[in-house]
Design a protein around this motif. Structure first.
Motif, short mmCIF file in Angstrom:
data_model
loop_
_atom_site.label_atom_id
_atom_site.label_comp_id
_atom_site.label_asym_id
_atom_site.label_seq_id
_atom_site.Cartn_x
_atom_site.Cartn_y
_atom_site.Cartn_z
N ALA A 32 4.71 92.65 -19.20
CA ALA A 32 5.63 93.77 -18.98
C ALA A 32 6.95 93.45 -19.67
O ALA A 32 7.28 92.29 -19.91
CB ALA A 32 5.86 93.97 -17.49
N ALA A 33 7.67 94.51 -20.02
CA ALA A 33 8.98 94.31 -20.65
C ALA A 33 9.96 95.33 -20.08
O ALA A 33 9.59 96.48 -19.80
CB ALA A 33 8.87 94.46 -22.16
N LEU A 34 11.17 94.85 -19.86
CA LEU A 34 12.22 95.72 -19.33
C LEU A 34 13.21 95.96 -20.47
O LEU A 34 13.72 95.01 -21.07
CB LEU A 34 12.91 95.01 -18.16
N VAL A 35 13.46 97.22 -20.80
CA VAL A 35 14.41 97.53 -21.88
C VAL A 35 15.60 98.29 -21.27
O VAL A 35 15.45 99.38 -20.73
CB VAL A 35 13.74 98.39 -22.97
N ILE A 36 16.76 97.64 -21.35
CA ILE A 36 17.97 98.26 -20.79
C ILE A 36 18.80 98.80 -21.94
O ILE A 36 19.21 98.04 -22.83
CB ILE A 36 18.78 97.23 -19.99
N VAL A 83 21.28 107.20 -15.89
CA VAL A 83 20.74 106.47 -17.05
C VAL A 83 19.28 106.12 -16.81
O VAL A 83 18.84 105.99 -15.66
CB VAL A 83 21.51 105.16 -17.34
N SER A 84 18.53 105.97 -17.88
CA SER A 84 17.13 105.58 -17.76
C SER A 84 16.95 104.17 -18.31
O SER A 84 17.51 103.84 -19.35
CB SER A 84 16.23 106.50 -18.58
N VAL A 85 16.17 103.35 -17.60
CA VAL A 85 15.75 102.08 -18.18
C VAL A 85 14.26 102.17 -18.43
O VAL A 85 13.54 102.86 -17.72
CB VAL A 85 16.07 100.87 -17.26
N GLN A 86 13.81 101.45 -19.46
CA GLN A 86 12.39 101.52 -19.82
C GLN A 86 11.65 100.31 -19.27
O GLN A 86 12.15 99.19 -19.36
CB GLN A 86 12.26 101.49 -21.34
N VAL A 87 10.46 100.55 -18.71
CA VAL A 87 9.57 99.43 -18.40
C VAL A 87 8.30 99.62 -19.21
O VAL A 87 7.64 100.66 -19.10
CB VAL A 87 9.27 99.33 -16.90
N LEU A 88 7.97 98.64 -20.04
CA LEU A 88 6.75 98.72 -20.85
C LEU A 88 5.69 97.85 -20.19
O LEU A 88 5.96 96.70 -19.85
CB LEU A 88 7.00 98.21 -22.26
N ARG A 92 22.46 108.01 -11.02
CA ARG A 92 21.23 107.30 -10.65
C ARG A 92 20.71 106.48 -11.83
O ARG A 92 20.97 106.83 -12.99
CB ARG A 92 20.13 108.29 -10.24
N VAL A 93 19.99 105.42 -11.48
CA VAL A 93 19.26 104.69 -12.53
C VAL A 93 17.80 105.15 -12.44
O VAL A 93 17.20 105.11 -11.37
CB VAL A 93 19.34 103.17 -12.32
N LEU A 94 17.29 105.61 -13.52
CA LEU A 94 15.92 106.14 -13.49
C LEU A 94 14.98 105.21 -14.26
O LEU A 94 15.39 104.53 -15.19
CB LEU A 94 15.88 107.53 -14.13
N LEU A 95 13.72 105.24 -13.88
CA LEU A 95 12.72 104.40 -14.56
C LEU A 95 11.92 105.24 -15.53
O LEU A 95 11.49 106.34 -15.21
CB LEU A 95 11.77 103.78 -13.53
N GLU A 96 11.79 104.71 -16.69
CA GLU A 96 11.02 105.44 -17.70
C GLU A 96 9.83 104.56 -18.09
O GLU A 96 9.95 103.65 -18.89
CB GLU A 96 11.94 105.66 -18.90
N PRO A 97 8.69 104.76 -17.46
CA PRO A 97 7.56 103.85 -17.71
C PRO A 97 6.87 104.13 -19.05
O PRO A 97 6.78 105.27 -19.48
CB PRO A 97 6.60 104.12 -16.55
N ARG A 98 6.43 103.08 -19.68
CA ARG A 98 5.63 103.20 -20.91
C ARG A 98 4.43 102.28 -20.76
O ARG A 98 4.62 101.09 -20.50
CB ARG A 98 6.43 102.73 -22.13
N ILE A 99 3.26 102.82 -20.92
CA ILE A 99 2.08 101.95 -20.83
C ILE A 99 1.47 101.82 -22.21
O ILE A 99 1.20 102.81 -22.88
CB ILE A 99 1.06 102.53 -19.84
N TRP A 100 1.32 100.61 -22.60
CA TRP A 100 0.77 100.39 -23.93
C TRP A 100 -0.73 100.15 -23.88
O TRP A 100 -1.26 99.63 -22.91
CB TRP A 100 1.44 99.17 -24.57
#
Ligand SMILES: Nc1ncnc2c1ncn2[C@@H]1O[C@H](COP(=O)(O)OP(=O)(O)OP(=O)(O)O)[C@@H](O)[C@H]1O
Ligand SMILES: [Mg+2]
Lengths: 310, 372
Positions: free
Chosen positions: B96-100, B114-119, B158-166
């Motif tokens: 997994a990777a967290l992209v801020i 804001v959105s943070v990405q979790v891959l 709010r901080v939002l999660l933006e999931p990405r599944i590879w």
């Protein structure tokens, strides 16, 4: 002069501390049927496995078909046929497929393979059954198929380890007819058996006991152990009681039961007629020639006793 | 050569005649695994995580700390670019990777969401689902804390999660199961069948009959194992093709590489079966040995069912000698990711090491038995 197909000198095999075969020495001539007699665990199979190059001797030498087995076990394998104590063909394959497999193992080319297949099917009386599964065959037929597969490559020496175990008497007789025919054509046969009546088919016999060769020779020669000890057969309705009674007789060395009769082995130089006369009324007794069973029991007994009989 | 053919033909006939057993062995477990595959769910910890922190503020550091302190994630790498994340995922170094994003702190202060990405690496659907669940819980907690700290405003940001599944965006666990299933079936046909078929010959006495023939050990071994090689390879290819047709399994990499990985793995497995047959005298012992040495490790210790990263360190150490572990890495790389060969070349070379080692062991024991 005939050549020796098998020459064995002081052959010994140990398993750990246990000596399964102990300094066994014998020869088998070409075209001879040579029988191995011995109770369970006597070392018959172990000896055969060494002669076939499957097991390394601990010491001693064996030559089969002129090849030193200890030196070159692979060269021996092409020259021998082997039939094991257990039925050891593929039960899930047909007769034809079994024959094809063993032809391949011995490297027969296509033409030879076809000729030998026809020969073996005819010899074993399996013609028309080529597609039957080997596992579905009755005992006697299986035995003949196993023999057939063992001789596909026309080996000059044949090792048969209890080939007739669990086979009905008629099939056994047919089987021995095949063996005798093969020996007549020059094949050397070394065969082990538990059936003493089968030993009559052998030209010479070796009796193994506890790994040692206890006696060797033709049946006539083996009977010599009783040369100076007459055997008297006494009929009785209660052989066991009679055997016990006779055992205490001063002239009797030992006794054993044969069906409804008792065989009494008399001590050396006993007068047979006086012995029979002294038995009293109501008992039918007559001198008999030693049977192979008498010989076998006597040889084994002597081999067992720690000090040799005087 | 004629002799090798004779042995091979005979073996093939026996396999085919025994096809009911073969069917039971191959398809019943496959069926059940597919069935249960959906139901499998495990507590997953120590997920290796990469972080791409482009904000580098106290707020962003707080977010990273929340991930690490949760106990579910282990920070293994700080990265600076998306391509680096991709590389690490291909190598299975991170799952997994967290992209801020840059400006997180600034935006929050000025009251913007804001959105943070979790891959997430989706090739194990079970893990991926769990990872997403953890991530969104963590992000939600952090978001709430920030809002309390900055409280008093009308509408705190709010901080939002933006999931990405590879790799497996629909999180289809069947796809993840396929490589494991292939490993499992190869194990059955190669290890178990080879060992059993040789030991059966010992038990029935046909082995002795064959040993009486002038046949080299090599001819026997080759004739005996090639049919199982063919059967194993064929079933593996069938599984791949069927999965492509039925479950939409992507075949992203090259078939050549797939066959290479399969062959290496199967040769190792055949050698294991051979080695077992030199030790065991009964089919029962052989089966138990196969179970312990190949079967269970393939199921439990390869990463097939339980992700290796969430195993205790001692057990994780054991997985290094389980060939299926490397096989799965290679297979997932080839089939699911289409990753460049360099990412799984290490796994392939470990398969070579295993195969060579096992073959030598088996050959050594065989030659010793030969001269009993
Ligand atoms: N591989 C082995 N390891 C240990 N002991 C063995 C081995 N093979 C045979 N023996 C032992 O050697 C002895 C002789 O066995 P062998 O099979 O030669 O007897 P046999 O005369 O053929 O008996 P049977 O009539 O029962 O076939 C037996 O006590 C047996 O237990
Ligand atoms: Mg025996």
């Amino acid at each position: 002069m005939t050549m020796n197909a098998i020459e064995v000198r002081d052959l010994t095999r140990r398993f750990g501390g246990f000596v399964a075969v102990d300094r066994v020495t014998f020869e088998v001539r070409e075209g001879e049927i040579f029988g191995f007699l011995g109770s369970n665990g006597a070392g018959k199979s172990t000896t055969i496995r060494m002669l076939c190059g499957l097991l390394k001797p601990t010491s001693g030498t064996a030559r089969v078909g002129g090849v030193d087995v200890g030196r070159d076990p692979e060269a021996v394998k092409q020259r021998i046929g082997y039939m094991s104590q257990k039925f050891s063909l593929y039960e899930a394959l047909t007769i034809d497929q079994n024959i094809e497999f063993f032809s391949g193992l011995y490297g027969l080319d296509r033409r030879t393979g076809r000729d030998r297949r026809a020969f073996v099917l005819k010899m074993a009386g399996l013609e028309g059954r080529e597609h039957t599964l080997a596992g579905d065959l009755p005992g006697g037929w299986r035995q003949r198929l196993a023999l057939g597969c063992a001789i596909l490559h026309q080996p000059p020496v044949l090792f048969l380890d209890e080939p007739t175990g669990g086979v009905d008497p008629l099939s056994r007789r047919e089987f021995w007819t095949l063996i005798e025919a093969m020996a007549a054509s020059g094949v050397t046969v070394l065969v082990t058996t538990h059936y003493l009546d089968e030993a009559e088919h052998c030209h010479r016999l070796a009796i193994l006991h506890a790994g040692r060769l206890a006696a060797i020779g033709s049946i006539t020669e083996l009977r010599e152990v009783f040369a100076d000890r007459p055997i008297v057969e006494v009929q009785s309705t209660d052989p066991v009681a009679l055997m016990n009674a006779l055992a205490d007789h001063p002239d009797v060395e030992k006794t054993s039961v044969f069906g409804t009769a008792v065989h009494a082995v008399l001590k050396r130089e006993t007068d047979v007629r006086r012995f029979i006369a002294g038995l009293g009324d109501g008992l039918t007794a007559s001198p008999v020639a030693p049977s192979l069973e008498d010989v076998f029991l006597d040889v084994v007994e002597q081999a067992q006793s720690p000090e040799p009989k005087a | 050569m004629r002799k090798v053919l004779a042995v091979g033909r005979k073996e093939m006939r026996q396999i085919l005649r025994d096809r009911r057993t073969l069917l039971i062995l191959l398809f019943v477990p496959a069926f059940f695994l597919l069935l249960y595959g959906y139901a499998l769910n495990f507590d997953i910890r120590h997920i290796p995580l990469a972080v791409d922190d482009r904000d580098k503020s106290s707020d962003s550091r707080e977010l990273v700390a929340a991930f690490v302190n949760s106990g579910y994630f282990d920070l293994v790498a700080g990265v600076g670019s998306p391509s680096e994340i991709e590389r690490l995922m291909d190598l299975n170094r991170v799952r997994a990777a967290l992209v801020i994003p840059e400006g997180l702190s600034r935006d929050l202060r000025s009251g913007r969401d804001v959105s943070v990405q979790v891959l997430v690496d989706g090739d194990n659907a079970n893990t991926a689902t769990t990872v997403l669940g953890y991530s969104s819980a963590i992000v939600r907690t952090v978001s709430r804390q920030l809002r309390i700290e900055r409280g008093g405003r009308v509408a705190p940001p709010r901080v939002l999660l933006e999931p990405r599944i590879w790799y497996n965006p629909e999180l289809r666990s069947t796809l993840f199961l396929v490589p494991g299933l292939i490993a499992y079936i190869c194990m059955i046909t190669a290890v178990v069948s080879t060992a059993l078929s040789i030991v059966r010959e010992k038990e029935r006495g046909t082995m002795e009959q064959v040993q009486m023939a002038p046949l080299g050990t090599m001819s026997y071994v080759v004739g005996k194992t090639v049919p199982y090689f063919v059967v194993s390879l064929a079933s593996a290819v069938v599984i791949v093709v069927v999965s492509m047709a039925l479950f939409g399994l992507p075949m992203r990499g090259s078939w050549g590489m797939l066959l290479l990985a399969l062959s290496l793995f199967i040769v190792g497995a055949l050698a294991t079966g051979l080695w077992i047959s030199t030790i065991a005298d009964t089919q029962q012992t052989a089966f138990q040995l196969a179970l312990l040495s190949s079967f269970l490790p393939t199921l439990m210790l390869s990463g097939f069912i339980f992700p290796i990263s969430s195993m205790p360190a001692a057990i994780r150490a054991v997985t290094y000698v389980v060939p299926a572990r490397y096989f799965l890495v290679a297979l997932r790389g080839i089939v699911l990711k289409g990753a460049p060969p360099s990412t799984y070349s290490f796994a392939l070379s470990m398969l070579v090491v295993y195969a060579v080692g096992m073959l030598s062991l088996a050959a050594f024991r065989l030659s010793r038995q030969r001269t009993a």
